[in-house]
Design an enzyme around this catalytic site. Sequence first.
Site, PDB file in Angstrom:
ATOM      1  CG  HIS A 187      -2.197   1.315   1.174  1.00 56.78           C
ATOM      2  ND1 HIS A 187      -3.322   0.989   1.660  1.00 56.78           N
ATOM      3  CD2 HIS A 187      -1.635   2.611   1.161  1.00 56.78           C
ATOM      4  CE1 HIS A 187      -3.464   2.386   1.553  1.00 56.78           C
ATOM      5  NE2 HIS A 187      -2.928   2.734   1.349  1.00 56.78           N
ATOM      6  CG  HIS A 211      -0.613   7.222  -1.093  1.00 60.95           C
ATOM      7  ND1 HIS A 211      -1.791   7.328  -1.835  1.00 60.95           N
ATOM      8  CD2 HIS A 211      -1.026   6.455  -0.155  1.00 60.95           C
ATOM      9  CE1 HIS A 211      -2.829   6.611  -1.408  1.00 60.95           C
ATOM     10  NE2 HIS A 211      -2.220   6.204   0.192  1.00 60.95           N
ATOM     11  CE  LYS A 222      -7.879   1.952  -0.163  1.00 64.22           C
ATOM     12  NZ  LYS A 222      -6.958   3.536  -0.204  1.00 64.22           N
ATOM     13  CG  HIS A 227      -9.380   4.788   3.195  1.00 66.35           C
ATOM     14  ND1 HIS A 227      -8.573   5.426   3.588  1.00 66.35           N
ATOM     15  CD2 HIS A 227     -10.152   5.145   4.338  1.00 66.35           C
ATOM     16  CE1 HIS A 227      -8.503   5.843   4.414  1.00 66.35           C
ATOM     17  NE2 HIS A 227      -9.484   6.179   5.058  1.00 66.35           N
ATOM     18  CG  HIS A 256      -4.375   2.663   5.859  1.00 62.80           C
ATOM     19  ND1 HIS A 256      -5.840   2.345   6.056  1.00 62.80           N
ATOM     20  CD2 HIS A 256      -4.633   3.245   4.562  1.00 62.80           C
ATOM     21  CE1 HIS A 256      -6.692   3.235   5.496  1.00 62.80           C
ATOM     22  NE2 HIS A 256      -6.404   3.294   3.882  1.00 62.80           N
ATOM     23  CG  ASP A 304      -1.633   5.478   3.952  1.00 59.51           C
ATOM     24  OD1 ASP A 304      -1.699   5.644   2.647  1.00 59.51           O
ATOM     25  OD2 ASP A 304      -2.264   5.965   4.934  1.00 59.51           O
TER      26      ASP A 304
HETATM   27  O1  DOR Z   1      -3.133   9.756   5.320  1.00 59.72           O
HETATM   28  C1  DOR Z   1      -3.727   9.792   4.257  1.00 59.72           C
HETATM   29  N1  DOR Z   1      -3.778   9.988   2.938  1.00 59.72           N
HETATM   30  N2  DOR Z   1      -4.486   8.745   3.846  1.00 59.72           N
HETATM   31  C2  DOR Z   1      -5.108   8.342   3.019  1.00 59.72           C
HETATM   32  O2  DOR Z   1      -5.594   7.312   2.690  1.00 59.72           O
HETATM   33  C3  DOR Z   1      -4.706   8.890   1.620  1.00 59.72           C
HETATM   34  C4  DOR Z   1      -2.931  10.032   1.325  1.00 59.72           C
HETATM   35  C5  DOR Z   1      -3.086  10.414  -0.053  1.00 59.72           C
HETATM   36  O3  DOR Z   1      -3.085  10.122  -0.253  1.00 59.72           O
HETATM   37  O4  DOR Z   1      -2.536  11.476   0.915  1.00 59.72           O
HETATM   38 ZN    ZN Z   2      -3.203   4.997   1.768  1.00 60.59          ZN
END
Ligand code: DOR
Ligand code: ZN
Length: 343
Positions: A13, A15, A96, A133, A173, A243
């Site tokens: 997971h 980004h 997702k 989520h 998470h 995450d």
């Molecule tokens: O804290 C977070 N940031 N939680 C999420 O689900 C998305 C993520 C983000 O993309 O910045």
């Molecule tokens: Zn995330």
Amino acid sequence: MKTIVLPAAEDLHIHLRDGELLKFIAPLAKAGGAGRVLVMPNLKPYIKNTEQALIYKKQLQLAEPELEYLMTLYLNPNLTVAEIQKAAENGIIGIKSYPKGVTTNSESGLENYEIYYPIFAEMEKYNLVLNIHGEMPSNEAQNICIMNAEEYFLPNLERIHQNFPKLRIVLEHITSKAAVELIKRLGITVAATITPHHLELTVDDWAGQNHNYCKPVAKYPVDRQALREVIKENNSKFFLGSDSAPHLKSLKENACACAGVFSSSHLMPYLAEIFDKLNCLEQLENFTSRFGQNFYQLKPLNKSIKLVNIPNQIPDSFKINFLKDELVPFWAGKNINWQVELI
Ligand code: DOR
Ligand code: ZN
């Protein structure tokens, strides 16, 4: 000097963002010890179909060719049953789902899971994973706020699992004792990811400290304890998903801070430090590699990393010159006792 050789991490997971920022972030994820990553689709605009996911994957491969990328689509009303088949045939791993409005780029999230039951049935048929989520949107009348949003969400997970017992589901998470207990109780098709920061933080650490603020927020000490205990128990339903969610310093050090903790640049040193402190370093490989690999039915990675037990100071920030901004990593400036070497 103690060293540990492990397979490169499965970060299931992450980004990685897009555009110029992606070129900066993807190499840092490799440097942190990841070998394969499950990439979240919440770009702006979000990744809504196979074609877009494959274009995004090419950009990722150009930015960092030595990482393996597992791609996901954003569950949305325009997703068709035919698209699920196409996704599966093109190697997309998961879909997702974000409840509406609970986090970064989730304005297009969903409000009612039942409308997606035909999609879930098709995902079950084609062996795609549902990545959830799990937070309810805040609601004053129902007393739902960010501290109990995950717990209030859990009946939704249980209902989806009851209706689709063969559908593999990952509750992402997790932050609460209630979630740990439910995941343990449900069938083997349901698992959860845990982040390094949720093994470390409680509400006291993010209230007033924006760099520790993420969604779902870290909860009470008893919740963190439940996450730590399940790690120590070596339970195969719980594995790594960092995450890692970078936001520019100017957007974090802001009256209205973006949610997200950036952890991929030092992912394995953080985890070695945390597992060492919890006296369960021998569990690290299962958590960062084997359990996730098994759940996702992935072939083992033939890349290794070495964790070395020497002092390591986390940088205060990474400068992003072209944006005249910075990225502040988790535990910025802290001295820890583990470093990662790529071998
Ligand atoms: O804290 C977070 N940031 N939680 C999420 O689900 C998305 C993520 C983000 O993309 O910045
Ligand atoms: Zn995330």
